[in-house]
Enzyme design. Structure first.
Site, short mmCIF file in Angstrom:
data_model
loop_
_atom_site.label_atom_id
_atom_site.label_comp_id
_atom_site.label_asym_id
_atom_site.label_seq_id
_atom_site.Cartn_x
_atom_site.Cartn_y
_atom_site.Cartn_z
N THR A 251 24.85 -14.48 37.79
CA THR A 251 24.16 -13.67 38.80
C THR A 251 24.37 -14.35 40.16
OG1 THR A 251 22.07 -14.80 38.28
CG2 THR A 251 22.47 -12.67 37.24
N THR B 9 17.31 -16.59 35.42
CA THR B 9 17.40 -16.89 34.00
C THR B 9 18.43 -17.95 33.69
OG1 THR B 9 16.66 -14.70 33.44
CG2 THR B 9 17.90 -15.87 31.77
N GLU C 69 19.92 -23.18 43.78
CA GLU C 69 20.11 -22.39 45.00
C GLU C 69 19.90 -23.22 46.25
OE1 GLU C 69 19.65 -17.75 44.11
OE2 GLU C 69 17.89 -18.81 44.79
N ASN D 267 15.72 -16.99 49.15
CA ASN D 267 14.57 -16.44 48.43
C ASN D 267 13.56 -15.72 49.33
OD1 ASN D 267 14.85 -17.13 45.51
ND2 ASN D 267 15.27 -19.11 46.46
N THR E 210 13.11 -6.83 47.90
CA THR E 210 13.06 -6.10 46.63
C THR E 210 13.45 -4.63 46.83
OG1 THR E 210 11.32 -7.55 45.85
CG2 THR E 210 11.55 -5.44 44.73
#
Lengths: 383, 383
Positions: B141, B174, B253, B378, B383
């Site tokens: 991802t 994940t 990250e 982040n 979203t």
């Protein structure tokens, strides 16, 4: 008055010279205290253990700039020497002087500086709004704002001031709080009520999860009013602590927003608090709040790893308060309107409520968002 | 070969179309698995519980882009439907197909997309370096790098690939790892050895303390070689897991540096690991490493709040490795040479060793620094 000088019998003053400050607060009375739970405890914390057991103080001396932490036996002796200096200028004995320090870890106290600053401060001790402000500023390190609270009860008052930028400042992440009340309270009862108030306020603030070696909350009852109803006194003490705790969260390093996380319908208050603190500590939640991103999956995922048993398919989650409150998840079903959710996260305070639907208890925790400025402050700092 | 295609009986391939990817790995054998400990578990994780109990698989189907998490009963049914798709293209039964997902939480699987991608991937299944690379990329991802490991044992090999940018990506944090060995191992023994290897590797990586709803580590033994010495197999499995775990930490990250934190002379391995993980999770330590600031007080303060009993006045702390290793604290006494300490923190890997002098056990944890880029990734995500 904004805080401690509203309490009969309290006098204060402070000085700040560059990075080094010193505050004195004179107030005779019954004392309770809560100390850091970090295994690494600073010299002044070690010195406070028996003073809190004794349950009486005549005043406190607080320095900023040097934490006197990780300084071994000499650090303890220096903390005691600082109490001697405080006793001299306040005209009492060292066992009645509380000591606290905040600043760089691993350096010894400059007792000559403390002696000189104490002698400068003592003659100014008085009870005024300027005095409590000077005392607050004398103990600040990277704090951007003074932190005061004053709660008027029925026939008594509780007030406090504190310093703390959320246990997060470079090398000087200490939280110091000094509370005063004119109520008459015995030391053991005061200790019990202070511990509960701290558990529900300062212990529910998370800026970055680091616990200082120097944290202390002291409450002195000057006993100048009569005895009080324990329930109403306890509530006022908790309200006072909560006000100060929220001011610490809002002043977290680099913070742009205060986060209030309510966890309700939980099996117990303790479990509700655990879930609330786990969420508020999550860097993913903190960065989402910074970006005003209603990324509710991060909140539920953080709750899921808190170690508390609940059914994820029964929870409800709300964002915002008052007219801006919107549901994100209801009884396990996603109902989020992303635009309304985003709107609910604008402003200086962001509120979430997570209903676990697993009981009747609730708890609230407070934190702040995580921004580039936090990295800048803590990463660019050079020891 | 760099990883799984070095194991006899393993074939792989994958596809990535924009945010949506799919990988297939075919390999018949005994299976062990470790699943997320988050209470909120994704549909595919629920589907894996009984498959791991059964202890046999013929292959796995993995999708990226949609986590199929917090999707309720339909999410579980969709995970089972994905196993049916995998079984069709691999010519086996759904109970022998492992499923895993990574991506956005709270969205349902697009089964049509998965059916189409599986049909595209299956004809290419083969055993080559390109094949294992395609399989690795199909499940990535926000990962910046493929993560492969291959350990050659005495008469057997253990290999694995994984994805994970440290449990921290926006909505898709994940960690998925798929390990293969040609050794002959019974399922119960494999499960026990895998659990121990995971505890000492993936469970010691902290990027931001968030645990995904979808984490899974699967190990398949194709049983094409003979039985092996349990001790040497166990060691190889752990080495393989550790190699993958370190690759995840280094790819955290926004990270610029890998941090290796060794805690030694501890009362027990578990306590050593607790202290090491507490330190590596500290935002103050992470930002100090970013700034190459030898701020050792933060390391000792973090150790002190880990909940493990030791005497802070007896610890020693070292920075760097090899010729650059320098003492910061020795037996509780500060001995740091700040310039040498700063030099020891330059480069892509920063190593600290904290000796508790409270026993003989040790443990290592891995993490990464905390940078403005983490906040950017982040916080700016919408979203």
């Amino acid at each position: 008055m904004k805080s401690i000088c509203a309490i009969d019998g309290v006098r204060a003053w402070g000085i700040k010279e560059g990075k080094y400050g010193l505050s004195l607060i004179a107030a005779e009375g019954t004392v309770a205290g809560v100390l850091t739970r970090n295994l690494v405890r600073a010299g002044p914390i070690e010195a406070m253990v028996k003073r809190i057991e004794n349950g009486r103080l005549a005043g406190v001396i607080v320095n900023s700039g040097c934490a006197n932490a990780y300084t071994g036996e000499l650090g303890y002796q220096n903390a005691e020497a600082m109490a001697v200096i405080g006793a001299e200028v306040l005209g009492t004995t060292p066992d009645l002087i509380g000591v606290a320090s905040t600043g760089v870890i691993g350096r010894h106290l400059d007792l000559d500086l403390i002696r000189r600053q104490a002698a400068t401060v003592a003659p100014h001790l008085t009870s005024s709004e300027e005095a409590e402000g000077r005392a607050a500023r004398g103990m600040m390190t990277t704090d951007l704002a003074e932190k005061h609270a004053l709660i008027r009860g029925d026939g008594f008052s509780v007030a406090g001031l504190c310093k703390g930028s959320g246990m997060i400042a470079p090398n000087m992440g200490t939280m110091l709080a000094f509370l005063y009340t004119d109520a008459t309270v015995e030391a053991p009862a005061l200790q019990q009520m202070l511990q509960q108030a701290v558990n529900r306020s300062f212990n529910r603030v998370v800026v970055d999860g680091d616990t200082s070696t120097n944290d202390i909350v002291l409450c002195t009852a000057t006993n100048q009013r009569g005895t009080v109803d324990p329930a109403s006194f306890s509530a006022a003490l908790e309200t006072c602590c909560r006000s100060l705790a929220i001011q610490i969260a809002a002043d977290g390093e680099g913070a742009t927003k205060l986060i209030e996380m309510i966890v309700s319908k939980a099996p117990s208050e303790e479990e509700a608090a655990t879930v609330a603190k786990t969420i508020i500590e999550s860097p993913l939640v903190k960065t989402a709040v910074y970006g005003e991103d209603p990324n509710w999956g991060r909140i539920i995922a953080a709750a899921g790893r808190a170690g508390v048993v609940f059914n994820p398919n029964r929870v409800s989650l709300f964002s915002g308060e008052g007219t801006k409150r919107v549901p994100l998840v209801r009884d396990g079903t996603i109902v989020v309107d992303l635009a309304a959710a985003k709107a609910s996260m604008q402003g200086k305070k962001v509120v979430f409520e997570l209903e676990l639907n697993a009981g009747t208890a609730s708890a609230t925790a407070w934190g702040c968002d995580l921004t580039e400025k936090y990295i800048d402050i803590n990463g660019r700092y050079t020891t």
